[in-house]
Design a protein around this motif. Structure first.
Motif, PDB file in Angstrom:
ATOM      1  N   MET A   1      13.121 -17.976   4.838  1.00 43.56           N
ATOM      2  CA  MET A   1      13.328 -17.749   6.430  1.00 43.56           C
ATOM      3  C   MET A   1      12.825 -16.336   7.198  1.00 43.56           C
ATOM      4  SD  MET A   1      17.814 -16.832   7.606  1.00 43.56           S
ATOM      5  CE  MET A   1      18.057 -18.834   6.577  1.00 43.56           C
ATOM      6  N   TYR A   2      12.685 -16.698   8.545  1.00 45.01           N
ATOM      7  CA  TYR A   2      12.363 -15.716   9.343  1.00 45.01           C
ATOM      8  C   TYR A   2      13.298 -14.358   9.632  1.00 45.01           C
ATOM      9  CZ  TYR A   2       8.814 -13.290  13.011  1.00 45.01           C
ATOM     10  OH  TYR A   2       8.171 -12.682  13.594  1.00 45.01           O
ATOM     11  N   THR A   3      13.240 -13.448   9.712  1.00 47.07           N
ATOM     12  CA  THR A   3      13.727 -12.645   9.866  1.00 47.07           C
ATOM     13  C   THR A   3      13.464 -11.468  10.227  1.00 47.07           C
ATOM     14  OG1 THR A   3      15.140 -12.959   8.157  1.00 47.07           O
ATOM     15  CG2 THR A   3      15.176 -10.201   8.995  1.00 47.07           C
ATOM     16  N   THR A   4      13.970 -11.196  11.684  1.00 45.53           N
ATOM     17  CA  THR A   4      13.149  -9.726  12.759  1.00 45.53           C
ATOM     18  C   THR A   4      14.281  -8.626  12.621  1.00 45.53           C
ATOM     19  OG1 THR A   4      13.807 -11.287  14.364  1.00 45.53           O
ATOM     20  CG2 THR A   4      11.815 -11.216  13.688  1.00 45.53           C
ATOM     21  N   ASN A   6      15.414  -5.594  15.486  1.00 46.53           N
ATOM     22  CA  ASN A   6      15.529  -4.624  16.404  1.00 46.53           C
ATOM     23  C   ASN A   6      15.448  -3.508  16.705  1.00 46.53           C
ATOM     24  OD1 ASN A   6      18.270  -4.530  16.607  1.00 46.53           O
ATOM     25  ND2 ASN A   6      18.567  -6.536  18.066  1.00 46.53           N
ATOM     26  N   GLU A   7      15.408  -3.258  17.501  1.00 53.38           N
ATOM     27  CA  GLU A   7      15.192  -1.199  17.781  1.00 53.38           C
ATOM     28  C   GLU A   7      16.447  -1.052  17.965  1.00 53.38           C
ATOM     29  OE1 GLU A   7      16.204  -3.487  21.619  1.00 53.38           O
ATOM     30  OE2 GLU A   7      14.062  -3.240  20.133  1.00 53.38           O
ATOM     31  N   ASP A   8      17.704  -1.429  17.699  1.00 52.85           N
ATOM     32  CA  ASP A   8      19.195  -1.098  16.999  1.00 52.85           C
ATOM     33  C   ASP A   8      19.191  -1.179  15.429  1.00 52.85           C
ATOM     34  OD1 ASP A   8      20.108  -0.575  19.783  1.00 52.85           O
ATOM     35  OD2 ASP A   8      20.236  -2.381  20.514  1.00 52.85           O
ATOM     36  N   GLY A   9      18.462  -2.410  15.028  1.00 55.54           N
ATOM     37  CA  GLY A   9      19.045  -1.777  13.708  1.00 55.54           C
ATOM     38  C   GLY A   9      19.320  -3.611  13.312  1.00 55.54           C
ATOM     39  N   VAL A  10      19.814  -4.797  14.307  1.00 54.81           N
ATOM     40  CA  VAL A  10      20.591  -5.889  14.604  1.00 54.81           C
ATOM     41  C   VAL A  10      19.204  -6.757  14.122  1.00 54.81           C
ATOM     42  CG1 VAL A  10      21.422  -7.968  15.163  1.00 54.81           C
ATOM     43  CG2 VAL A  10      21.960  -5.342  15.969  1.00 54.81           C
ATOM     44  N   LEU A  11      19.754  -7.907  12.952  1.00 52.99           N
ATOM     45  CA  LEU A  11      18.841  -8.476  11.942  1.00 52.99           C
ATOM     46  C   LEU A  11      18.918  -9.408  12.258  1.00 52.99           C
ATOM     47  CD1 LEU A  11      19.408  -8.116   8.414  1.00 52.99           C
ATOM     48  CD2 LEU A  11      17.122  -7.696   9.354  1.00 52.99           C
ATOM     49  N   ASN A  12      17.997 -10.471  12.872  1.00 48.16           N
ATOM     50  CA  ASN A  12      18.161 -12.051  13.377  1.00 48.16           C
ATOM     51  C   ASN A  12      17.350 -12.824  12.669  1.00 48.16           C
ATOM     52  OD1 ASN A  12      19.359 -11.341  16.213  1.00 48.16           O
ATOM     53  ND2 ASN A  12      17.616 -10.967  16.735  1.00 48.16           N
ATOM     54  N   ASN A  13      17.494 -13.388  11.718  1.00 50.07           N
ATOM     55  CA  ASN A  13      17.440 -14.914  11.357  1.00 50.07           C
ATOM     56  C   ASN A  13      16.847 -16.217  11.924  1.00 50.07           C
ATOM     57  OD1 ASN A  13      17.499 -13.426   8.738  1.00 50.07           O
ATOM     58  ND2 ASN A  13      19.586 -13.929   8.506  1.00 50.07           N
TER      59      ASN A  13
END
Length: 56
Positions: A1-4, A6-13
């Motif tokens: 699974m690809y996870t990023t 963002n600058e607020d620390g929120v994970l996007n899977n």
């Protein structure tokens, strides 16, 4: 699974994308099978409609 992150620390899977393939044209025996299924489906629906009209 690809996870990023963002600058607020929120994970996007992100789900992995499946491998793409092209559909094959159905063989002649498969085409005949589809026609037979269509005939039976038409007969079933016609019978149900006629029974519904007769009962009402």
């Amino acid at each position: 699974m690809y996870t990023t992150v963002n600058e607020d620390g929120v994970l996007n899977n992100y789900a992995t994308e499946p491998k793409m393939y092209y559909a094959q044209y159905p063989a002649i025996w498969e085409q005949r099978k589809y026609v037979l299924q269509g005939v039976f489906a038409t007969l079933l629906v016609t019978t149900l409609v006629l029974v519904g009209i007769t009962v009402s």
